[in-house]
Enzyme design. Structure first.
Site, PDB file in Angstrom:
ATOM      1  N   GLY A   6      36.766  37.891  32.456  1.00  0.00           N
ATOM      2  CA  GLY A   6      36.734  37.743  31.015  1.00  0.00           C
ATOM      3  C   GLY A   6      37.668  36.667  30.515  1.00  0.00           C
ATOM      4  O   GLY A   6      37.541  36.195  29.391  1.00  0.00           O
ATOM      5  N   MET A   7      38.633  36.238  31.357  1.00  0.00           N
ATOM      6  CA  MET A   7      39.635  35.268  30.926  1.00  0.00           C
ATOM      7  C   MET A   7      39.299  33.852  31.368  1.00  0.00           C
ATOM      8  O   MET A   7      39.817  32.883  30.840  1.00  0.00           O
ATOM      9  CB  MET A   7      40.997  35.675  31.487  1.00  0.00           C
ATOM     10  CG  MET A   7      42.177  34.888  30.970  1.00  0.00           C
ATOM     11  SD  MET A   7      43.698  35.611  31.618  1.00  0.00           S
ATOM     12  CE  MET A   7      44.877  34.362  31.140  1.00  0.00           C
ATOM     13  N   GLY A   8      38.411  33.732  32.364  1.00  0.00           N
ATOM     14  CA  GLY A   8      38.072  32.416  32.859  1.00  0.00           C
ATOM     15  C   GLY A   8      37.353  32.513  34.182  1.00  0.00           C
ATOM     16  O   GLY A   8      36.689  33.512  34.481  1.00  0.00           O
ATOM     17  N   ASP A  10      50.333  43.303  41.193  1.00  0.00           N
ATOM     18  CA  ASP A  10      48.898  43.558  41.355  1.00  0.00           C
ATOM     19  C   ASP A  10      48.486  43.369  42.806  1.00  0.00           C
ATOM     20  O   ASP A  10      47.450  42.772  43.101  1.00  0.00           O
ATOM     21  CB  ASP A  10      48.100  42.621  40.443  1.00  0.00           C
ATOM     22  CG  ASP A  10      46.663  43.115  40.226  1.00  0.00           C
ATOM     23  OD1 ASP A  10      46.419  44.320  40.431  1.00  0.00           O
ATOM     24  OD2 ASP A  10      45.798  42.301  39.853  1.00  0.00           O
TER      25      ASP A  10
END
Length: 700
Positions: A19-21, A132
């Site tokens: 969704g960010m790139g 993460d």
């Protein structure tokens, strides 16, 4: 149509999208190097928060130089769209390998875990927490030898510096639920031990084929991470060594304080476990001499369905053209694996290697014509394409900027259309390679080093000059006034010590013998010599050494002081009389200065003894007269007594007192008269006693 380009990189195909790139495989125009280019989505390029997060990932990757970490190669911004190029890893993610059904041996688990721990140590040493760590962010190269690593750690998009201000709100959750430390799930502050917890989850997943905590709801997984104890690996893998089982259990401790202290400690324990497994598997290793098996799956096995809340494998739907996707900074994974959407591209794009699933960064639409002003004359290129989808070369792309200053345009120049843009002929483009960054940092360090060298040289020179100046001030010949001032200051003290100014006195008399103050200084020098000689006489013991006659007589006279200061005074005066003429002193043993010093010392002692002798005379005369008066009184009372016994006792007491006076003060010249009177009275008492004895004999 030419392929889309960012900086010097021509995009070839998309490797992943979120969704960010997206992440593209790209080729450098000049060198032909293939890299992975990470691009921030064009519709999010104006979001300052996302740009800060994107830039934070670049800053995080800059110092991380390790074969086990995907390396940053370059970064920049093209037409307001930020991007950076990374090392392209040919291989698969550990997540895809696990979902393909790969069964890992304990040796493989330990070997990969050692490399992961080594990569975490590099990050932690630079103060960076990954936050993460999961199989989707661990890339396994097809050729470990060419990649210099068996596994590479990727995606530092939500990494955080120790103690740095977070870009997410306090208490928010960032990460993947199945691979999240309890303190991270609770929104608490994190340290490096959060990455060690997720390393334990990755090790557990490689052995079990699935993470220890799963569920259909996000809250269910987070609750398990916070409260539920993970199962021991030994409960389903009975052949696991106790050391490895205990290490994984320790890594999965809910309390960070109960986990291993650092990635270095974990790596050392894993190395010891690897050595243990090697000893246990030596027969098998002898039979397998062809090298370790590859971890890459060559079959076309389809991956199993992911957990709904595992963002590392969640599917992103294609957003309709009339809607803008709403990206949440706390839930975006730029490298998340996604379902490929369908997009219509031209045949030219297919010919350049871009398939129907390739999503390219959008070009800026054709800018409207701007009205030139006195301050800014904008010339539009004649061959600017009007179609928004056509390719615009890198050196010809304009920059979109919202210009609101009245100095550049007036209200009448602005198009009322809200979608209109203003063209600035100065494009906002930048491109920096890590090599250039390192070179600039090296040059900065060199400049800093030379600056430090210059500063150190200057400080050293100033220090040397200061030392030379101080040394010159110390060793330079002092003037007569300076020497005399120093001498005067010492002599004016309440308790002067001439030894402190001995050097100044000697220098004054040596350098300035004709000065009118030389006589005063000379007397101080003589006084100092006398002080030294007197102190020497108090400390020195005669022993068996040869003693000069004057010293022997001086000591003999001074030795009588405890008995009688007056006697010592007379003896010291006699010594002065004897040695007043220098001819009685041996010229071989004494210089003229020595002779004068001795006579001055004797004179000093005479002066001192005169005071004590005077006090002694006064006290002796008073005491002797009192005793004599008492003896006379007792004698008179005895004569007048009618009691023979009382008279006899009184006479005896009187005689005893008179004898004490004679014995005590007989050799003291100042008590001669009193001693004579005592002797006369004693003679009278003795005569009277004799007459009384004769009379008593006649009466009988």
């Amino acid at each position: 149509m030419e392929a889309q380009q960012l900086g010097p990189y021509v995009l070839i195909k998309r490797l992943g999208r979120g969704g960010m790139g997206a992440v593209y495989e790209a080729e450098h125009q000049k060198t032909g190097e293939h890299v992975a280019v990470k691009v921030l989505a064009s519709h999010l390029a104006d979001d300052l928060g996302l740009k800060e997060r994107f830039d934070a990932e670049i800053q995080t990757l800059k110092p991380l130089r390790s074969p086990g970490i995907v390396q940053l190669i370059a970064y920049g911004e093209d037409d307001g769209q930020p991007y950076f190029a990374m090392e392209l890893v040919h291989g698969q993610s550990l997540e895809r390998i696990i979902r393909g059904g790969r069964i890992f041996t304990l040796e493989e688990v330990v070997g990969l875990s050692i490399e992961i721990a080594r990569s975490l140590k590099v990050a932690h040493d630079h103060g960076i927490i990954h936050r993460d760590l999961k199989p989707a962010n661990l890339l396994v190269p097809d050729d470990p030898h060419q990649a210099n690593a068996g596994v590479k750690l990727a995606d530092f998009g939500i990494a955080k510096l120790f103690g740095a201000t977070s870009q997410t709100a306090h208490g928010s959750i960032v990460g993947t639920a199945e691979f999240m430390a309890p303190e991270q799930a609770a929104g608490k502050p994190l340290d490096a031990r959060a990455d060690l917890y997720t390393l334990g989850l990755v090790m557990f997943t490689m052995i079990a084929g699935k993470p220890p905590f799963r569920g259909s709801q996000l809250t269910e997984i987070i609750t398990k991470q916070l409260r539920e104890a993970p199962p021991r690996v030994s409960s389903f893998y009975h052949d696991i060594p106790e050391e490895l089982d205990g290490l994984i259990d320790g890594l999965l401790a809910k309390d960070p304080a109960k986990r291993p202290a650092s990635a270095l400690a974990v790596g050392r324990r894993l190395t010891a476990i690897r050595d243990l497994l090697t000893k246990l598997k030596e027969p098998l290793q002898d039979s397998n001499a062809d090298g370790p098996p590859s971890l890459i799956i060559t079959s076309e096995a389809e991956s199993t369905a992911p957990t709904n809340h595992d963002r590392s494998s969640s599917l992103t739907k294609v957003t309709p053209e009339n809607k803008t996707p709403q990206a949440s900074p706390s839930s975006i994974d730029l490298l998340a694996e996604t379902k490929e959407g369908t997009h219509h591209v031209s045949s030219n794009a297919l010919e350049n290697g871009l398939d129907a699933t390739t999503e390219l960064p959008r070009l800026a639409p054709e800018p409207p014509k701007a009205t030139p002003s006195a301050e800014q004359n904008i010339e539009q290129p004649a061959d600017v394409p009007s179609a928004p989808g056509s390719y615009l070369p890198l050196e010809r792309r304009p920059t979109k900027q919202a210009v609101s200053s009245a100095n550049n345009r007036t209200a009448s120049d602005v198009n009322e259309d809200p979608n209109s843009t203003v063209v600035d002929t100065q494009p906002a483009r930048r491109f920096v390679t890590v090599e250039e960054f390192d070179r600039a940092a090296h040059q900065k360090n060199l400049r800093h080093r030379w600056q430090r060298i210059r500063i150190d040289t200057l400080v050293t020179a100033v220090t040397v000059l200061l030392v030379i100046g101080i040394a010159y001030w110390i060793i330079r010949p002092q003037t007569a006034d300076e020497l005399f001032q120093t001498i005067t200051l010492e002599t004016q003290k309440a308790q002067p010590d001439l030894r402190r100014i001995r050097l100044e006195i000697d220098q004054f008399l040596t350098r300035y013998p004709g000065d009118e103050r030389a006589a005063v200084v000379g007397s101080l020098q003589q006084q100092l010599r006398v002080n030294i000689l007197e102190a020497k006489m108090r400390r020195r013991v005669l022993g068996s050494r040869d003693v000069p006659a004057i010293e022997r007589d001086y000591r003999a006279a001074l030795a009588r002081e405890p008995e009688s200061p007056s006697a010592a005074l007379l003896a010291m005066q006699a010594v002065r009389t004897v040695y007043a003429k220098h001819r009685y002193l041996s010229t071989e043993d004494f210089t003229a200065e020595d002779k004068q010093t001795w006579l001055s010392l004797i004179e000093r002692q005479i002066t001192r003894l005169e005071q004590t002798a005077l006090k002694e005379r006064v006290e002796d005369l008073e005491r002797a007269e009192n005793v004599l008066d008492e003896a006379s009184q007792q004698y008179v009372e005895a004569i007048e007594s009618l009691d023979p016994e009382t008279a006899q006792r009184g006479i005896g007491q009187s005689r005893l007192l008179l004898q004490s006076v004679i014995e005590t003060y007989g050799d003291r010249p100042h008590t001669t008269e009193i001693v004579t009177a005592a002797k006369d009275l004693l003679k009278t008492i003795d005569t009277a006693k004799t007459d009384n004895s004769i009379t008593q004999g006649q009466q009988e």
